[in-house]
Write an enzyme that holds these catalytic residues in place. Structure first.
Site, PDB file in Angstrom:
ATOM      1  N   ARG A  50      -6.049  79.485  68.556  1.00 12.69           N
ATOM      2  CA  ARG A  50      -7.061  78.498  68.170  1.00 12.69           C
ATOM      3  C   ARG A  50      -6.411  77.120  68.249  1.00 12.69           C
ATOM      4  O   ARG A  50      -5.210  76.989  68.437  1.00 12.69           O
ATOM      5  CB  ARG A  50      -7.703  78.793  66.811  1.00 12.69           C
ATOM      6  CG  ARG A  50      -6.881  79.414  65.728  1.00 12.69           C
ATOM      7  CD  ARG A  50      -5.826  78.538  65.103  1.00 12.69           C
ATOM      8  NE  ARG A  50      -6.326  77.214  64.764  1.00 12.69           N
ATOM      9  CZ  ARG A  50      -5.564  76.161  64.617  1.00 12.69           C
ATOM     10  NH1 ARG A  50      -4.232  76.251  64.803  1.00 12.69           N
ATOM     11  NH2 ARG A  50      -6.040  74.988  64.304  1.00 12.69           N
ATOM     12  N   GLY A  51      -7.274  76.080  68.095  1.00 15.43           N
ATOM     13  CA  GLY A  51      -6.795  74.713  68.288  1.00 15.43           C
ATOM     14  C   GLY A  51      -7.116  74.309  69.722  1.00 15.43           C
ATOM     15  O   GLY A  51      -6.855  75.073  70.660  1.00 15.43           O
ATOM     16  N   ALA A  52      -7.694  73.106  69.875  1.00 16.26           N
ATOM     17  CA  ALA A  52      -8.266  72.722  71.174  1.00 16.26           C
ATOM     18  C   ALA A  52      -7.290  72.841  72.365  1.00 16.26           C
ATOM     19  O   ALA A  52      -7.595  73.523  73.352  1.00 16.26           O
ATOM     20  CB  ALA A  52      -8.840  71.307  71.074  1.00 16.26           C
ATOM     21  N   ARG A  96     -15.608  79.708  73.421  1.00 14.51           N
ATOM     22  CA  ARG A  96     -15.900  78.858  72.256  1.00 14.51           C
ATOM     23  C   ARG A  96     -16.552  77.573  72.784  1.00 14.51           C
ATOM     24  O   ARG A  96     -16.153  77.076  73.839  1.00 14.51           O
ATOM     25  CB  ARG A  96     -14.624  78.527  71.451  1.00 14.51           C
ATOM     26  CG  ARG A  96     -14.130  79.725  70.635  1.00 14.51           C
ATOM     27  CD  ARG A  96     -13.047  79.335  69.649  1.00 14.51           C
ATOM     28  NE  ARG A  96     -13.573  78.700  68.462  1.00 14.51           N
ATOM     29  CZ  ARG A  96     -12.784  78.131  67.527  1.00 14.51           C
ATOM     30  NH1 ARG A  96     -11.461  78.108  67.675  1.00 14.51           N
ATOM     31  NH2 ARG A  96     -13.311  77.573  66.451  1.00 14.51           N
ATOM     32  N   GLN A 202      -7.172  76.944  57.787  1.00 13.60           N
ATOM     33  CA  GLN A 202      -6.116  76.596  58.751  1.00 13.60           C
ATOM     34  C   GLN A 202      -5.054  75.684  58.133  1.00 13.60           C
ATOM     35  O   GLN A 202      -3.889  75.724  58.527  1.00 13.60           O
ATOM     36  CB  GLN A 202      -6.711  75.899  59.988  1.00 13.60           C
ATOM     37  CG  GLN A 202      -7.496  76.809  60.907  1.00 13.60           C
ATOM     38  CD  GLN A 202      -8.982  76.807  60.575  1.00 13.60           C
ATOM     39  OE1 GLN A 202      -9.372  76.632  59.437  1.00 13.60           O
ATOM     40  NE2 GLN A 202      -9.808  77.013  61.574  1.00 13.60           N
ATOM     41  N   ASP A 243     -11.446  68.072  68.627  1.00 11.20           N
ATOM     42  CA  ASP A 243     -11.904  69.120  69.549  1.00 11.20           C
ATOM     43  C   ASP A 243     -12.684  68.542  70.715  1.00 11.20           C
ATOM     44  O   ASP A 243     -12.695  69.118  71.806  1.00 11.20           O
ATOM     45  CB  ASP A 243     -12.750  70.146  68.796  1.00 11.20           C
ATOM     46  CG  ASP A 243     -11.844  70.986  67.903  1.00 11.20           C
ATOM     47  OD1 ASP A 243     -11.562  70.539  66.772  1.00 11.20           O
ATOM     48  OD2 ASP A 243     -11.365  72.030  68.371  1.00 11.20           O
ATOM     49  N   ASN A 253     -14.220  67.351  65.025  1.00  9.68           N
ATOM     50  CA  ASN A 253     -13.021  68.068  64.573  1.00  9.68           C
ATOM     51  C   ASN A 253     -13.476  69.042  63.480  1.00  9.68           C
ATOM     52  O   ASN A 253     -14.669  69.111  63.144  1.00  9.68           O
ATOM     53  CB  ASN A 253     -11.967  67.083  64.058  1.00  9.68           C
ATOM     54  CG  ASN A 253     -10.623  67.752  63.826  1.00  9.68           C
ATOM     55  OD1 ASN A 253     -10.116  68.470  64.700  1.00  9.68           O
ATOM     56  ND2 ASN A 253     -10.030  67.557  62.665  1.00  9.68           N
TER      57      ASN A 253
HETATM   58  O1  MRU Z   1     -11.439  76.341  64.706  1.00  3.49           O
HETATM   59  P1  MRU Z   1     -10.074  75.862  65.113  1.00  3.49           P
HETATM   60  O2  MRU Z   1      -8.989  76.332  64.221  1.00  3.49           O
HETATM   61  O3  MRU Z   1      -9.800  76.113  66.575  1.00  3.49           O
HETATM   62  O4  MRU Z   1     -10.186  74.290  64.925  1.00  3.49           O
HETATM   63  C1  MRU Z   1      -9.065  73.497  65.192  1.00  3.49           C
HETATM   64  C2  MRU Z   1      -9.272  72.066  64.920  1.00  3.49           C
HETATM   65  O5  MRU Z   1     -10.326  71.624  64.513  1.00  3.49           O
HETATM   66  C3  MRU Z   1      -8.134  71.164  65.288  1.00  3.49           C
HETATM   67  O6  MRU Z   1      -8.055  70.092  64.404  1.00  3.49           O
HETATM   68  C4  MRU Z   1      -8.360  70.634  66.702  1.00  3.49           C
HETATM   69  O7  MRU Z   1      -8.604  71.698  67.589  1.00  3.49           O
HETATM   70  C5  MRU Z   1      -7.222  69.831  67.193  1.00  3.49           C
HETATM   71  S1  MRU Z   1      -5.831  70.818  67.596  1.00  3.49           S
HETATM   72  C6  MRU Z   1      -4.601  69.829  68.200  1.00  3.49           C
END
Ligand code: MRU
Length: 352
Positions: A50-52, A96, A202, A243, A253
């Site tokens: 996870r994470g963009a 996603r 998270q 994101d 985000n």
């Molecule tokens: O649902 P997630 O855990 O994928 O969401 C992650 C976030 O919102 C992060 O802040 C975002 O992806 C930036 S990661 C460098």
């Protein structure tokens, strides 16, 4: 001095993708090998990764996995193979909806498939090499983001962050936590306050884990506490990831980011976004056009498999919110810190 982070979240190995399983942190720190395209689709959807930026790389790897699987099918010719693979790549993009890095990285692979003049094995190799290139570039970009961001971190600062925009949300180093790592390398008196980030925690599970692993001081607070600490003068700046950022700077985000940004504005605390240019979607004018993922109700009704609320009630669980650009002091990118007017500074950053 460069900060050495120990974490590599996702990596291509021989003919599969190896990633940290983020569903079991902090109880376990283990790796899983993803060997098929469908497995990768589910790893992204179920948030093993996870994470963009990390899901962007995962998507690129997933397309290599589909490309390998396609080599065992009986296509009439390379064109038929390419059409099948592009359909798979389009499917991967849907794992996603909010983080645009996923679409961005899949689109990079689609370009390779379209433009390649090689046979099937050649296409697989080109996709693999491109996946590895995107992986390496991600770490380099995060270090640049970190170094630009460190310039605006006051001496001895306490930095509030929301969700996890760290090494574990990228290939390594992190965006918002990349800023923290670069600032810490220059001044080891800085510290982090991490919001727990309901419902998937998270912040509590992942941000505190990776900062503790790297020896950076971190204090965990619940989501509702940020205004209290801002009011007490205990927060000097906020840095979060993104994101998807629209052409006017509006930023999607993790849910709860908008609340933090409003609180920061009220208390005159600078609120920064740290993100690579691949998170900016210039095809959309404002945040109103960003698709917001709706996730399962169980994420809200249950904690560790145990129901925490009454039966028969309504539940809504948007995974992200959009912070209006007026609340953002700057967007820290690999091309420098973008400032308002974002329509102009964002457009200019893509010309550099
Ligand atoms: O649902 P997630 O855990 O994928 O969401 C992650 C976030 O919102 C992060 O802040 C975002 O992806 C930036 S990661 C460098």
């Amino acid at each position: 001095m460069e900060f050495k982070s120990k974490i590599k979240t996702i990596e291509w190995v021989d003919n599969y993708s190896k990633m940290v399983d983020q569903t079991v942190i902090p109880y376990e720190y283990k790796f899983v090998n993803i060997t098929t395209g469908d497995e990768m689709f589910h790893a992204i959807r179920d948030m093993i990764v996870r994470g963009a930026p990390a899901i962007g790389i995962a998507g690129a790897h997933g397309i290599v996995l589909y490309a390998q699987e396609g080599a065992n099918k009986n296509f009439a010719d390379v064109e038929e193979y390419k059409n099948w693979l592009i359909q798979k790549a389009e499917y991967m993009k849907t794992s996603r909806p909010t983080a645009v890095n996923l679409m961005w990285a899949c689109e990079k692979q689609i370009e390779i498939i379209r433009n390649s003049s090689s046979g099937i094995n050649g296409i697989i190799e080109e996709l693999k090499q491109n996946g590895i290139k995107l992986e390496n570039e991600d770490i380099e970009i995060n270090k640049k983001i970190g170094d630009y961001g460190a310039e605006v971190v006051p001496k001895g600062a306490t930095i509030l962050t929301h969700c996890n925009a760290g090494a574990l949300a990228t290939v390594g180093y992190g965006t918002a936590l990349g800023v923290v790592r670069s600032a810490f390398a220059k001044d080891n008196t800085i510290q982090v306050f991490a919001d727990e980030t309901r419902p998937r925690q998270q912040g509590a599970r992942i941000t505190t884990f990776e900062l503790a692993m790297d020896g950076i001081p971190v204090t965990l607070i619940t989501d509702g506490m940020c205004s209290y600490f801002m009011n007490k003068g205990m927060i000097d700046m906020v840095v979060v990831g993104a994101d998807r950022i629209a052409a006017n700077g509006d930023t999607a985000n993790k849910i709860g980011t908008y609340t933090v940004a409003i609180a920061a504005k009220y208390h005159n605390i600078p609120f920064y976004i740290a993100a690579p240019l691949s998170t900016i979607d210039t095809s959309i004018k404002s945040g109103k056009e960003i698709p917001i993922e709706e996730r399962s109700r169980e994420e809200v009704t249950h904690i560790n498999g145990k129901r925490i609320c009454a039966e028969g009630i309504n539940i809504i669980n948007p995974g992200f919110d959009v912070t209006p650009h007026e609340l953002i002091a700057g967007i820290i990118t690999e091309k420098g810190i973008l400032r308002p007017d974002y329509n102009k500074s964002i457009a200019d950053a893509f010309k550099l």
